[in-house]
Scaffold this motif. Structure first.
Motif, PDB file in Angstrom:
ATOM      1  N   ALA A 186      47.630  93.365 -19.260  1.00 32.53           N
ATOM      2  CA  ALA A 186      46.319  93.909 -18.888  1.00 32.53           C
ATOM      3  C   ALA A 186      45.256  92.818 -18.927  1.00 32.53           C
ATOM      4  CB  ALA A 186      45.946  95.041 -19.842  1.00 32.53           C
ATOM      5  N   GLU A 187      45.342  91.942 -19.940  1.00 31.37           N
ATOM      6  CA  GLU A 187      44.366  90.852 -20.027  1.00 31.37           C
ATOM      7  C   GLU A 187      44.502  89.892 -18.839  1.00 31.37           C
ATOM      8  OE1 GLU A 187      42.935  87.428 -23.241  1.00 31.37           O
ATOM      9  OE2 GLU A 187      44.654  88.735 -23.670  1.00 31.37           O
ATOM     10  N   MET A 188      45.754  89.612 -18.487  1.00 31.29           N
ATOM     11  CA  MET A 188      45.967  88.733 -17.337  1.00 31.29           C
ATOM     12  C   MET A 188      45.436  89.369 -16.056  1.00 31.29           C
ATOM     13  SD  MET A 188      49.777  87.250 -18.182  1.00 31.29           S
ATOM     14  CE  MET A 188      49.862  86.358 -16.634  1.00 31.29           C
ATOM     15  N   ARG A 189      45.692  90.676 -15.900  1.00 33.77           N
ATOM     16  CA  ARG A 189      45.175  91.361 -14.707  1.00 33.77           C
ATOM     17  C   ARG A 189      43.644  91.375 -14.699  1.00 33.77           C
ATOM     18  NH1 ARG A 189      49.407  94.975 -16.001  1.00 33.77           N
ATOM     19  NH2 ARG A 189      47.911  96.429 -16.927  1.00 33.77           N
ATOM     20  N   LEU A 190      43.043  91.574 -15.884  1.00 33.89           N
ATOM     21  CA  LEU A 190      41.579  91.582 -15.970  1.00 33.89           C
ATOM     22  C   LEU A 190      41.012  90.212 -15.638  1.00 33.89           C
ATOM     23  CD1 LEU A 190      38.974  93.052 -16.707  1.00 33.89           C
ATOM     24  CD2 LEU A 190      39.379  92.409 -19.102  1.00 33.89           C
ATOM     25  N   GLU A 191      41.654  89.173 -16.175  1.00 34.86           N
ATOM     26  CA  GLU A 191      41.182  87.821 -15.861  1.00 34.86           C
ATOM     27  C   GLU A 191      41.305  87.541 -14.369  1.00 34.86           C
ATOM     28  OE1 GLU A 191      43.379  85.118 -18.252  1.00 34.86           O
ATOM     29  OE2 GLU A 191      42.274  85.584 -20.097  1.00 34.86           O
ATOM     30  N   ALA A 192      42.447  87.992 -13.793  1.00 35.87           N
ATOM     31  CA  ALA A 192      42.607  87.777 -12.349  1.00 35.87           C
ATOM     32  C   ALA A 192      41.546  88.537 -11.565  1.00 35.87           C
ATOM     33  CB  ALA A 192      44.007  88.217 -11.928  1.00 35.87           C
ATOM     34  N   THR A 193      41.270  89.763 -12.011  1.00 37.27           N
ATOM     35  CA  THR A 193      40.247  90.557 -11.334  1.00 37.27           C
ATOM     36  C   THR A 193      38.873  89.921 -11.472  1.00 37.27           C
ATOM     37  OG1 THR A 193      41.511  92.581 -11.781  1.00 37.27           O
ATOM     38  CG2 THR A 193      39.181  92.839 -11.215  1.00 37.27           C
ATOM     39  N   MET A 194      38.586  89.456 -12.692  1.00 41.98           N
ATOM     40  CA  MET A 194      37.301  88.807 -12.919  1.00 41.98           C
ATOM     41  C   MET A 194      37.195  87.523 -12.097  1.00 41.98           C
ATOM     42  SD  MET A 194      36.747  89.322 -17.013  1.00 41.98           S
ATOM     43  CE  MET A 194      35.197  88.423 -16.985  1.00 41.98           C
ATOM     44  N   THR A 195      38.326  86.816 -12.026  1.00 39.50           N
ATOM     45  CA  THR A 195      38.307  85.587 -11.220  1.00 39.50           C
ATOM     46  C   THR A 195      38.045  85.911  -9.756  1.00 39.50           C
ATOM     47  OG1 THR A 195      39.856  84.527 -12.743  1.00 39.50           O
ATOM     48  CG2 THR A 195      39.652  83.575 -10.551  1.00 39.50           C
ATOM     49  N   ARG A 196      38.743  86.949  -9.299  1.00 37.95           N
ATOM     50  CA  ARG A 196      38.524  87.347  -7.901  1.00 37.95           C
ATOM     51  C   ARG A 196      37.095  87.842  -7.698  1.00 37.95           C
ATOM     52  NH1 ARG A 196      43.727  89.621  -8.612  1.00 37.95           N
ATOM     53  NH2 ARG A 196      42.794  91.686  -8.933  1.00 37.95           N
ATOM     54  N   ASP A 209      29.730  85.504  -1.908  1.00 36.93           N
ATOM     55  CA  ASP A 209      28.603  86.285  -1.395  1.00 36.93           C
ATOM     56  C   ASP A 209      27.276  85.551  -1.617  1.00 36.93           C
ATOM     57  OD1 ASP A 209      30.355  88.238  -0.627  1.00 36.93           O
ATOM     58  OD2 ASP A 209      30.060  89.469  -2.434  1.00 36.93           O
ATOM     59  N   LEU A 210      27.137  84.972  -2.824  1.00 32.57           N
ATOM     60  CA  LEU A 210      25.906  84.236  -3.121  1.00 32.57           C
ATOM     61  C   LEU A 210      25.760  83.011  -2.217  1.00 32.57           C
ATOM     62  CD1 LEU A 210      25.829  84.374  -7.036  1.00 32.57           C
ATOM     63  CD2 LEU A 210      24.316  85.574  -5.433  1.00 32.57           C
ATOM     64  N   ALA A 211      26.915  82.366  -2.026  1.00 34.29           N
ATOM     65  CA  ALA A 211      26.865  81.194  -1.150  1.00 34.29           C
ATOM     66  C   ALA A 211      26.449  81.590   0.271  1.00 34.29           C
ATOM     67  CB  ALA A 211      28.218  80.488  -1.138  1.00 34.29           C
ATOM     68  N   LYS A 212      26.986  82.697   0.741  1.00 32.01           N
ATOM     69  CA  LYS A 212      26.650  83.172   2.087  1.00 32.01           C
ATOM     70  C   LYS A 212      25.171  83.554   2.174  1.00 32.01           C
ATOM     71  CE  LYS A 212      31.247  84.872   3.267  1.00 32.01           C
ATOM     72  NZ  LYS A 212      32.091  86.055   3.572  1.00 32.01           N
TER      73      LYS A 212
END
Length: 210
Positions: free
Chosen positions: A123-133, A141-144
């Protein structure tokens, strides 16, 4: 030749008749004594034999009773020892069973904890991946948006930044090129431009120097 007369013949016969009763009485007395001695001998011997037989019998009976008592005592001791050993064996088996149950419970708990840890790590790995994404998407979005604001005319961009909150506007202006950010700041009211400048200066002051 001497002539035998009746008188001479009668004398010996009388003598023999007188001696016979005395001899018979003696023999009778002797037989009585002999019989009495035999009876006493037999009685004494019988009594002695009876005593010996009685002693032997009583001795054998006593020995048999003693042996039986000793055997009973040995059997009782053996039974008590066997019972104690069986009880000890039963106690050991019960303790081993309880220990095996505790070990099994500990193993189950450990397996459950490891499973939960694995699930938590996943779950932590999935959360980190989600947060990274999410961060990557937000960054994109900010860059755009930053590129959009940079491409706008300074007057139009200044009107949008005037409507934004100072923190949000400062975030975009900090990401822009300095020339584009300066042109937008020039089109803002002095109050808004001052507030955004203070926020930008505070962020730069908190930024690490190395």
């Amino acid at each position: 030749m001497t002539q035998t007369t009746p008188s001479t013949l009668k004398k010996p016969e009388k003598a023999r008749r007188k001696r016979r009763p005395g001899r018979g009485a003696l023999w009778l007395i002797a037989m009585v004594f002999l019989a009495s001695a035999v009876i006493r001998l037999v009685s004494g011997t019988g009594a002695a034999i009876a005593r010996e037989m009685s002693e032997l019998t009583h001795g054998d009976v006593a020995e048999e009773h003693s042996g039986a008592a000793e055997l009973c005592k040995t059997d009782a001791e053996t039974s008590a020892l066997l019972e104690a050993l069986l009880k000890r064996e039963k106690d050991v088996e019960e303790r081993e069973l309880m220990l095996a149950q505790k070990v099994k419970a500990v193993e189950l708990a450990r397996a459950e904890v490891m499973q939960n840890m694995t699930a938590l790590e996943d779950a932590e790995m999935r959360l980190e991946a989600t947060m990274t994404r999410s961060q990557s998407a937000a960054e994109d979005d900010l860059a755009k948006l930053t590129a959009v604001y940079e491409s706008m005319k300074p007057k139009e961009a200044a009107a949008l930044f005037e409507a934004m909150s100072p923190d949000f506007a400062a975030g975009f202006l900090g990401r822009m090129r300095s020339d584009a950010a300066g042109a937008i700041m020039a089109g803002l009211t002095p109050e808004t431009a001052y507030t955004i400048s203070v926020i930008l200066a505070g962020r730069n002051a908190r930024a690490p120097s190395e």
